[in-house]
Write an enzyme that holds these catalytic residues in place. Structure first.
Site: not given
Length: 247
Positions: A198, A51, A53
């Site tokens: 991240r 998934r 973002d």
């Protein structure tokens, strides 16, 4: 029942992420399911390898779906690219074994994060890089990256506060290289937690700026606390490059 494997790429700038959600129709999965269902004349459920973002891109996302209707892969490829939005492209369609599942059978994923390290914006790449003009030491970031390799509990590098699932992952590669005005981070691992890439990049940038020491990385792992790691780098610099499978 046929099982189809697709490989696709997308510019995630204007989407609310990969996963279909109840409060928005503007997702990659949602767009794919809509077009696939129309193509096959039946409800189609798409399973993605992961998934991404909101605002995150993909150059090599993998997904699969099953259908009662037999249709040639090359016909599907033409249809999907004719009716999907222009910022989503299907690169290939093929029949897969019945038990193939894009997420459950993935052995590793490779991500790339790009930092544009210049006060002058990169006009043509602005949607795919994070611009940060501060001075960074590539050598310090490379030294810190070495501490991240191997199997660790990455709880400190995840935005999920509490989870019953294991937060242990194996990071096989974390390369930091400078290419002119661009600093490029390449990561490959057997799985990634929510915002893990991240946060890792944000932490390494703080090391590169001199706000942290490379030797602080093992301590961050030990704390198992998101608050001790670095900032979460913005989504636009991140791209899912490849998903690997045994076969």
């Amino acid at each position: 029942m046929k099982n189809y494997k697709i490989r696709l790429q997308y510019d995630g700038t204007r989407y609310d992420g990969w996963q279909k959600q109840g409060n928005t129709k503007n997702t990659i999965q949602g767009k794919l399911e809509e077009v696939c269902s129309r193509m096959l004349g039946e409800a189609v459920e798409i399973h993605g390898s992961g998934r991404t973002d909101a605002g995150v891109h993909a150059a090599g996302q993998v997904a699969n779906f099953k259908s009662e209707r037999a249709m040639k892969p090359e016909e599907m490829l033409r249809y999907l690219n004719a009716y999907l939005p222009q910022d989503i492209a299907v690169l290939s369609v093929e029949e897969a074994p019945e038990r193939f599942h894009s997420r459950l059978l993935a052995t590793s994923k490779e991500y790339r994060y790009r930092v544009w390290n210049s006060p002058i914006p990169n006009v043509f790449e602005r949607r795919f890089v994070y611009q940060d003009a501060r001075s960074f030491s590539t050598e310090a970031m490379q030294k810190a990256a070495a501490y991240c390799l191997g199997e660790h509990d990455f709880q400190s590098f995840s935005s999920v506060k509490r989870s019953k699932k294991s937060t242990v992952r194996t990071l096989r590669h974390l390369d930091v290289e400078r290419m002119g005005d661009e600093i490029r981070f390449t990561l490959e691992g057997n799985g990634f937690l929510y915002n893990m890439v991240r946060i890792l990049v944000g932490t390494l940038l703080e090391v590169g700026e001199g706000r942290r020491q490379p030797e602080s990385i093992p301590w961050i792992f030990e704390q198992k606390n998101r608050e001790v790691a670095g900032f979460t780098a913005p989504p636009q610099g991140l791209t899912l490059m490849q998903v690997h499978y045994k076969v």
